[in-house]
Design a protein around this motif. Structure first.
Motif, PDB file in Angstrom:
ATOM      1  N   LEU A  43       0.861  -1.176   0.000  1.00 28.60           N
ATOM      2  CA  LEU A  43       0.000   0.000   0.000  1.00 28.60           C
ATOM      3  C   LEU A  43       0.906   1.238   0.000  1.00 28.60           C
ATOM      4  CD1 LEU A  43      -3.007   0.923   0.215  1.00 28.60           C
ATOM      5  CD2 LEU A  43      -2.636   1.090   2.689  1.00 28.60           C
ATOM      6  N   VAL A  44       0.740   2.076  -1.026  1.00 35.17           N
ATOM      7  CA  VAL A  44       1.606   3.247  -1.171  1.00 35.17           C
ATOM      8  C   VAL A  44       0.749   4.491  -1.396  1.00 35.17           C
ATOM      9  CG1 VAL A  44       3.461   4.331  -2.512  1.00 35.17           C
ATOM     10  CG2 VAL A  44       3.496   1.857  -2.107  1.00 35.17           C
ATOM     11  N   HIS A  45       1.095   5.556  -0.686  1.00 33.62           N
ATOM     12  CA  HIS A  45       0.379   6.828  -0.784  1.00 33.62           C
ATOM     13  C   HIS A  45       1.258   7.861  -1.480  1.00 33.62           C
ATOM     14  CE1 HIS A  45      -2.465   9.965   0.359  1.00 33.62           C
ATOM     15  NE2 HIS A  45      -1.421  10.709   0.695  1.00 33.62           N
ATOM     16  N   VAL A  46       0.678   8.590  -2.438  1.00 36.48           N
ATOM     17  CA  VAL A  46       1.386   9.638  -3.174  1.00 36.48           C
ATOM     18  C   VAL A  46       0.574  10.924  -3.123  1.00 36.48           C
ATOM     19  CG1 VAL A  46       2.137  10.435  -5.453  1.00 36.48           C
ATOM     20  CG2 VAL A  46       2.632   8.089  -4.722  1.00 36.48           C
ATOM     21  N   THR A  47       1.233  12.014  -2.765  1.00 37.37           N
ATOM     22  CA  THR A  47       0.650  13.348  -2.829  1.00 37.37           C
ATOM     23  C   THR A  47       1.593  14.226  -3.639  1.00 37.37           C
ATOM     24  OG1 THR A  47      -0.420  13.133  -0.675  1.00 37.37           O
ATOM     25  CG2 THR A  47      -0.100  15.360  -1.505  1.00 37.37           C
ATOM     26  N   LEU A  48       1.035  15.019  -4.555  1.00 38.03           N
ATOM     27  CA  LEU A  48       1.901  15.877  -5.362  1.00 38.03           C
ATOM     28  C   LEU A  48       1.254  17.230  -5.612  1.00 38.03           C
ATOM     29  CD1 LEU A  48       0.800  15.976  -8.582  1.00 38.03           C
ATOM     30  CD2 LEU A  48       1.641  13.634  -8.538  1.00 38.03           C
ATOM     31  N   ASP A  49       2.120  18.180  -5.943  1.00 43.05           N
ATOM     32  CA  ASP A  49       1.716  19.565  -6.193  1.00 43.05           C
ATOM     33  C   ASP A  49       2.479  20.043  -7.420  1.00 43.05           C
ATOM     34  OD1 ASP A  49       1.140  22.269  -6.156  1.00 43.05           O
ATOM     35  OD2 ASP A  49       2.213  22.698  -4.281  1.00 43.05           O
ATOM     36  N   LEU A  50       1.742  20.418  -8.474  1.00 37.17           N
ATOM     37  CA  LEU A  50       2.366  20.941  -9.689  1.00 37.17           C
ATOM     38  C   LEU A  50       2.661  22.430  -9.478  1.00 37.17           C
ATOM     39  CD1 LEU A  50       0.149  19.126 -12.337  1.00 37.17           C
ATOM     40  CD2 LEU A  50       2.413  18.459 -11.481  1.00 37.17           C
ATOM     41  N   SER A  51       3.554  22.678  -8.547  1.00 35.76           N
ATOM     42  CA  SER A  51       3.789  24.010  -8.015  1.00 35.76           C
ATOM     43  C   SER A  51       4.825  24.806  -8.795  1.00 35.76           C
ATOM     44  CB  SER A  51       4.270  23.895  -6.562  1.00 35.76           C
ATOM     45  OG  SER A  51       5.485  23.144  -6.515  1.00 35.76           O
ATOM     46  N   GLY A  52       5.652  24.124  -9.590  1.00 42.28           N
ATOM     47  CA  GLY A  52       6.797  24.776 -10.212  1.00 42.28           C
ATOM     48  C   GLY A  52       8.041  24.700  -9.340  1.00 42.28           C
ATOM     49  N   ARG A  53       7.918  24.120  -8.143  1.00 46.66           N
ATOM     50  CA  ARG A  53       9.048  24.011  -7.223  1.00 46.66           C
ATOM     51  C   ARG A  53       9.418  22.534  -7.046  1.00 46.66           C
ATOM     52  NH1 ARG A  53       5.418  27.311  -4.773  1.00 46.66           N
ATOM     53  NH2 ARG A  53       4.865  25.711  -3.244  1.00 46.66           N
ATOM     54  N   PRO A  54      10.597  22.116  -7.497  1.00 48.24           N
ATOM     55  CA  PRO A  54      10.976  20.701  -7.404  1.00 48.24           C
ATOM     56  C   PRO A  54      11.351  20.284  -5.987  1.00 48.24           C
ATOM     57  CG  PRO A  54      12.763  21.980  -8.389  1.00 48.24           C
ATOM     58  CD  PRO A  54      11.604  22.915  -8.218  1.00 48.24           C
ATOM     59  N   HIS A  55      10.690  19.237  -5.518  1.00 51.15           N
ATOM     60  CA  HIS A  55      11.037  18.662  -4.212  1.00 51.15           C
ATOM     61  C   HIS A  55      10.539  17.225  -4.191  1.00 51.15           C
ATOM     62  CE1 HIS A  55      11.672  18.179   0.088  1.00 51.15           C
ATOM     63  NE2 HIS A  55      10.486  17.586   0.127  1.00 51.15           N
ATOM     64  N   LEU A  56      11.384  16.320  -3.680  1.00 52.46           N
ATOM     65  CA  LEU A  56      10.982  14.925  -3.515  1.00 52.46           C
ATOM     66  C   LEU A  56      11.212  14.494  -2.084  1.00 52.46           C
ATOM     67  CD1 LEU A  56      10.131  12.112  -4.623  1.00 52.46           C
ATOM     68  CD2 LEU A  56      12.576  11.669  -5.007  1.00 52.46           C
ATOM     69  N   SER A  57      10.198  13.890  -1.505  1.00 53.74           N
ATOM     70  CA  SER A  57      10.316  13.203  -0.228  1.00 53.74           C
ATOM     71  C   SER A  57       9.834  11.775  -0.461  1.00 53.74           C
ATOM     72  CB  SER A  57       9.463  13.900   0.837  1.00 53.74           C
ATOM     73  OG  SER A  57       9.530  13.196   2.070  1.00 53.74           O
ATOM     74  N   CYS A  58      10.761  10.822  -0.390  1.00 59.15           N
ATOM     75  CA  CYS A  58      10.443   9.437  -0.757  1.00 59.15           C
ATOM     76  C   CYS A  58      10.758   8.515   0.418  1.00 59.15           C
ATOM     77  CB  CYS A  58      11.255   9.036  -1.992  1.00 59.15           C
ATOM     78  SG  CYS A  58      10.899   7.369  -2.590  1.00 59.15           S
ATOM     79  N   ASN A  59       9.751   7.805   0.883  1.00 61.27           N
ATOM     80  CA  ASN A  59       9.910   6.898   2.010  1.00 61.27           C
ATOM     81  C   ASN A  59       9.452   5.510   1.585  1.00 61.27           C
ATOM     82  OD1 ASN A  59      10.138   5.674   4.500  1.00 61.27           O
ATOM     83  ND2 ASN A  59       8.323   6.651   5.371  1.00 61.27           N
ATOM     84  N   LEU A  60      10.360   4.798   0.919  1.00 58.22           N
ATOM     85  CA  LEU A  60      10.084   3.428   0.486  1.00 58.22           C
ATOM     86  C   LEU A  60      11.096   2.495   1.150  1.00 58.22           C
ATOM     87  CD1 LEU A  60       9.511   3.840  -3.376  1.00 58.22           C
ATOM     88  CD2 LEU A  60       7.782   3.543  -1.596  1.00 58.22           C
ATOM     89  N   SER A  61      10.585   1.380   1.629  1.00 61.13           N
ATOM     90  CA  SER A  61      11.446   0.358   2.222  1.00 61.13           C
ATOM     91  C   SER A  61      11.373  -0.884   1.332  1.00 61.13           C
ATOM     92  CB  SER A  61      10.977   0.025   3.645  1.00 61.13           C
ATOM     93  OG  SER A  61      11.785  -0.980   4.214  1.00 61.13           O
ATOM     94  N   LEU A  62      12.367  -1.027   0.465  1.00 62.81           N
ATOM     95  CA  LEU A  62      12.363  -2.098  -0.536  1.00 62.81           C
ATOM     96  C   LEU A  62      13.220  -3.260  -0.034  1.00 62.81           C
ATOM     97  CD1 LEU A  62      12.757   0.179  -3.683  1.00 62.81           C
ATOM     98  CD2 LEU A  62      10.653  -0.762  -2.715  1.00 62.81           C
ATOM     99  N   PRO A  63      12.616  -4.439   0.149  1.00 61.79           N
ATOM    100  CA  PRO A  63      13.319  -5.562   0.782  1.00 61.79           C
ATOM    101  C   PRO A  63      14.488  -6.113  -0.018  1.00 61.79           C
ATOM    102  CG  PRO A  63      10.941  -5.879   0.845  1.00 61.79           C
ATOM    103  CD  PRO A  63      11.200  -4.733  -0.080  1.00 61.79           C
ATOM    104  N   THR A  64      14.442  -6.006  -1.356  1.00 57.73           N
ATOM    105  CA  THR A  64      15.507  -6.593  -2.174  1.00 57.73           C
ATOM    106  C   THR A  64      16.204  -5.511  -2.990  1.00 57.73           C
ATOM    107  OG1 THR A  64      14.034  -7.056  -4.038  1.00 57.73           O
ATOM    108  CG2 THR A  64      14.236  -8.763  -2.352  1.00 57.73           C
TER     109      THR A  64
END
Length: 272
Positions: free
Chosen positions: A176-197
């Motif tokens: 289950l993954v949640h994504v929120t985004l804003d086409l603001s013109g300001r680049p920013h990434l906050s990524c919290n994924l825990s990938l087992p392999t």
């Protein structure tokens, strides 16, 4: 008693149409001016004109060759050709598509994820890419994302009338993954994924976050990704791309109440 008079259009229309309608020129030659709607306006632009450009990071090779944004049949389209010493990438993106997925990036798992963006965002996504995958997938993965972000920047144009914000949570079995985004013109990434392999097939799972960071950099998007559950790496990554596609679709669609206004108190949303 009826009175039959000869048909004399040159007399009837002498004052208003004498220059376009006479016995010598019985067929009127109408000269119409047409003001296109906002959604089709850019189809009549000079093909040499430029859409808003993204500033690509300095360490990503030569800048992309960018064609002008065009509106075809009312659709918002961005098209990018990006060539460096490491890769040759072509991307065409239609935000108002039907979900056509046509990607060949030389990285099979990435193609599978690009198909998720097309299918669940209802975007038409065309990608052709070759690169130094004999070394690894890093450069091709990155440059496809940079080009896709630039195509998105073009297709959005001045961003008038769009929702701007998108939000979606996608399940895939246990993931289950949640994504929120804003086409603001300001680049920013906050990524919290825990990938087992470390890999899915031959695809290095570190490249997932790098893909989104590259896309964010050129599109001017604020993007937050949160994994809420998941044990299978493939499921987690695919749920991420599905949630991203649905959130982007929501943000890029038009708000019928906003019409031709920019969704910002500043009056401007631009990466340029």
């Amino acid at each position: 008693m009826s009175l039959s008079l000869p048909w004399r259009p040159h007399l009837l229309f002498k004052d208003s149409f004498s220059t376009i309608f006479s016995y010598k020129n019985p067929v009127p030659q109408f000269h119409l001016s047409y003001t296109p709607s906002r959604r089709s306006r850019l189809s009549t632009m000079n093909p040499n004109s430029q859409a808003p450009r993204a500033s690509l990071p300095q360490n990503n090779g030569s800048p992309a060759t960018i064609s002008s944004c065009s509106f075809v049949d009312g659709g918002r389209i961005g098209e990018v050709k990006r060539v460096t010493k490491e890769t040759d990438v072509y991307v065409k993106l239609s935000l108002d598509g039907t979900g056509v997925a046509d990607s060949s990036s030389s990285i099979p798992f990435l193609d599978h994820m690009l198909d998720q963006i097309a299918s669940h965002g209802l975007f038409d996504v065309h990608v052709r890419a070759t690169g130094d995958i004999h070394i690894d997938d890093h450069h091709t993965n990155e440059d496809v994302a940079l080009a896709l972000g630039t195509a998105l920047l073009q297709a959005l144009g001045d961003r008038k009338g769009i929702n701007r914000f998108g939000n979606f949570t996608a399940p895939l079995d246990e993931a289950l993954v949640h994504v929120t985004l804003d086409l603001s013109g300001r680049p920013h990434l906050s990524c919290n994924l825990s990938l087992p392999t470390e890999r899915v097939g031959t695809y290095d799972t570190q490249l997932v976050e790098h893909f989104f960071q590259s896309l964010v950099n050129t599109s001017g998007m604020t993007l937050h990704i949160r994994q809420l559950a998941g044990k299978n790496t493939h499921h987690i990554i695919e749920a991420t791309f599905k949630a991203f596609a649905r959130a982007l679709r929501q943000a890029a669609e038009h708000d019928p109440r906003r019409i031709d206004t920019v969704p910002s108190s500043k009056g401007v949303l631009s990466r340029s």
